[in-house]
Design a protein around this motif. Structure first.
Motif, PDB file in Angstrom:
ATOM      1  N   TRP A 220      18.128 -42.003   7.889  1.00 63.85           N
ATOM      2  CA  TRP A 220      17.509 -40.844   7.237  1.00 63.85           C
ATOM      3  C   TRP A 220      17.421 -41.047   5.730  1.00 63.85           C
ATOM      4  CZ3 TRP A 220      14.553 -37.437   9.302  1.00 63.85           C
ATOM      5  CH2 TRP A 220      14.212 -36.280   8.583  1.00 63.85           C
ATOM      6  N   LYS A 244       8.381 -29.946   2.608  1.00 66.32           N
ATOM      7  CA  LYS A 244       8.874 -30.978   3.523  1.00 66.32           C
ATOM      8  C   LYS A 244       9.892 -31.877   2.832  1.00 66.32           C
ATOM      9  CE  LYS A 244       7.196 -31.861   7.119  1.00 66.32           C
ATOM     10  NZ  LYS A 244       7.471 -31.449   8.500  1.00 66.32           N
ATOM     11  N   GLU A 245       9.628 -32.245   1.592  1.00 63.42           N
ATOM     12  CA  GLU A 245      10.563 -33.070   0.836  1.00 63.42           C
ATOM     13  C   GLU A 245      11.877 -32.319   0.606  1.00 63.42           C
ATOM     14  OE1 GLU A 245       7.122 -35.453  -1.757  1.00 63.42           O
ATOM     15  OE2 GLU A 245       8.279 -33.825  -2.636  1.00 63.42           O
ATOM     16  N   THR A 246      11.761 -31.051   0.275  1.00 65.82           N
ATOM     17  CA  THR A 246      12.956 -30.249   0.000  1.00 65.82           C
ATOM     18  C   THR A 246      13.832 -30.142   1.233  1.00 65.82           C
ATOM     19  OG1 THR A 246      11.751 -28.961  -1.666  1.00 65.82           O
ATOM     20  CG2 THR A 246      13.776 -28.010  -0.791  1.00 65.82           C
ATOM     21  N   TRP A 247      13.235 -29.853   2.394  1.00 64.75           N
ATOM     22  CA  TRP A 247      14.025 -29.707   3.610  1.00 64.75           C
ATOM     23  C   TRP A 247      14.532 -31.049   4.120  1.00 64.75           C
ATOM     24  CZ3 TRP A 247      16.521 -25.938   5.955  1.00 64.75           C
ATOM     25  CH2 TRP A 247      16.251 -24.638   5.533  1.00 64.75           C
ATOM     26  N   SER A 248      13.811 -32.123   3.857  1.00 64.60           N
ATOM     27  CA  SER A 248      14.341 -33.446   4.190  1.00 64.60           C
ATOM     28  C   SER A 248      15.607 -33.715   3.389  1.00 64.60           C
ATOM     29  CB  SER A 248      13.299 -34.526   3.892  1.00 64.60           C
ATOM     30  OG  SER A 248      12.175 -34.406   4.721  1.00 64.60           O
ATOM     31  N   THR A 251      18.429 -31.561   4.786  1.00 61.93           N
ATOM     32  CA  THR A 251      18.951 -32.205   5.994  1.00 61.93           C
ATOM     33  C   THR A 251      19.857 -33.370   5.641  1.00 61.93           C
ATOM     34  OG1 THR A 251      16.956 -31.586   7.236  1.00 61.93           O
ATOM     35  CG2 THR A 251      18.286 -33.378   8.133  1.00 61.93           C
ATOM     36  N   THR A 282      18.686 -28.006  11.033  1.00 64.38           N
ATOM     37  CA  THR A 282      17.882 -28.255   9.828  1.00 64.38           C
ATOM     38  C   THR A 282      16.850 -29.342  10.083  1.00 64.38           C
ATOM     39  OG1 THR A 282      19.416 -29.919   8.905  1.00 64.38           O
ATOM     40  CG2 THR A 282      19.805 -27.611   8.338  1.00 64.38           C
ATOM     41  N   PHE A 283      17.212 -30.342  10.909  1.00 65.65           N
ATOM     42  CA  PHE A 283      16.268 -31.412  11.234  1.00 65.65           C
ATOM     43  C   PHE A 283      15.022 -30.853  11.918  1.00 65.65           C
ATOM     44  CE2 PHE A 283      14.584 -34.173  14.557  1.00 65.65           C
ATOM     45  CZ  PHE A 283      14.168 -35.264  13.812  1.00 65.65           C
ATOM     46  N   ASN A 286      12.913 -28.681   9.731  1.00 65.92           N
ATOM     47  CA  ASN A 286      12.142 -29.517   8.825  1.00 65.92           C
ATOM     48  C   ASN A 286      10.835 -29.973   9.462  1.00 65.92           C
ATOM     49  OD1 ASN A 286      11.415 -31.202   6.669  1.00 65.92           O
ATOM     50  ND2 ASN A 286      12.621 -32.903   7.437  1.00 65.92           N
ATOM     51  N   VAL A 290       8.958 -25.919   9.017  1.00 67.05           N
ATOM     52  CA  VAL A 290       8.292 -26.098   7.723  1.00 67.05           C
ATOM     53  C   VAL A 290       6.783 -26.203   7.907  1.00 67.05           C
ATOM     54  CG1 VAL A 290       7.982 -27.702   5.792  1.00 67.05           C
ATOM     55  CG2 VAL A 290      10.282 -27.108   6.565  1.00 67.05           C
TER      56      VAL A 290
END
Length: 303
Positions: A220, A244-248, A251, A282-283, A286, A290
């Protein structure tokens, strides 16, 4: 029928087979009710144990058929599109679930971990079911921003990491159940019975979950790094706090916290198992939530 239609049909059939496998594993668990960890010397439980083993083996074989169709559908989708089949959320979910099925089958055949079957087939059934009913999109060319080798590295690593996170989370949930049963057995002096008696000890479940996460977290990390390099190529910036970047990143923080907690003696066991469950939530938020709730640079992945 076109290759795209064959791919869709194979995916639907795989979802049905995963559902059948889940039902068989549910029968395996329910048939084990009353069985104890220690086999009686008089052989009184032999017929029940044979029945439990039959349902489990049959569920495993049906899962193999589902995985073959799942992977075959991904390949057909790529051939039909004349590209890597990872250009939208439908394609990512089917591929990520294909990875999860393969990891489970490897563990089941190589290490005898058929006890993962109920949780894995449940996720495969729900995931593919949603993919074919809610997220399906027709085959289309990739948008120009996706024409990069870093895009391929990014998605393959994300699928593999996601599969490891899901299998590790299932082991974490089973750990929580088994550990509770062990505590109750120790307090009451009674033996653990039912399918819980067929599970490995809570210590082994905890170790297996950790190994899955120890495999997935570096992948990851690579996903985020490769995504940043790809973003520089496609959009001229490495990072822009896109949803998407923020939630990645969120995670990644959860799973780094998991590894840190697992390395801290006082946090082993139940606390880290709970973190693992939060991590897999969270994965999936995401890669599903999201896309449905936010607009951003990754909106191309759509539904």
């Amino acid at each position: 029928m076109t290759l795209s239609e064959w791919s869709y049909t194979a995916t639907v059939t795989a979802a049905v087979l995963y559902l059948v496998a889940f039902a068989l594993h549910a029968l395996e668990w329910s048939s084990a009710r009353g069985l104890a960890e220690t086999r009686p010397e008089d052989g009184s439980e032999d017929a029940a144990r044979v029945r439990v083993d039959f349902y489990g083996r049959l569920g495993l074989m049906v899962t193999v058929l589902g995985a073959v169709l799942n992977v075959g559908a991904i390949v057909l989708r790529g051939v039909a599109a004349h590209r890597a089949p990872w250009g939208n959320m439908y394609e990512f979910i089917t591929t990520s679930l294909g990875f999860a099925a393969l990891i489970y089958l490897f563990c089941a055949f190589r290490f005898g971990m058929r006890w993962l079957g109920l949780g894995v087939t449940l996720i495969l059934t729900i995931g593919l079911g949603l993919a074919v009913t809610q997220f399906y999109v027709d085959v289309a060319p990739l948008m120009p921003a996706l024409h990069s080798v870093w895009f391929i590295f990014h998605i393959i690593a994300a699928c593999a990491a996601g599969a490891a996170f899901n299998v590790g989370a299932i082991a974490a949930v089973l750990f929580l159940i088994r550990e509770r049963a062990e505590r109750r057995a120790a307090e009451g002096g009674a033996e653990i019975t039912g399918y819980l008696a067929k599970l490995p000890s809570s210590a082994r479940l905890d170790l297996f979950s950790y190994r899955m996460h120890a495999f997935g977290v570096p992948l990851w990390t690579f996903v985020i790094v490769a995504g940043a390099i790809w973003a520089q190529y496609a959009w001229g910036r490495f990072w822009d706090w896109d949803p998407k970047e923020t939630w990645s990143f969120i995670t990644w923080l959860v799973y780094v916290a998991y590894l840190h907690a697992r390395a801290t003696a006082g946090w082993r066991g139940r606390p880290v198992a709970i973190i693992a469950v939060i991590g897999v939530v969270t994965f999936w938020f995401n890669f599903v939530g999201v896309n449905l709730l936010f607009n951003g640079m990754h909106s191309y992945s759509g539904i």
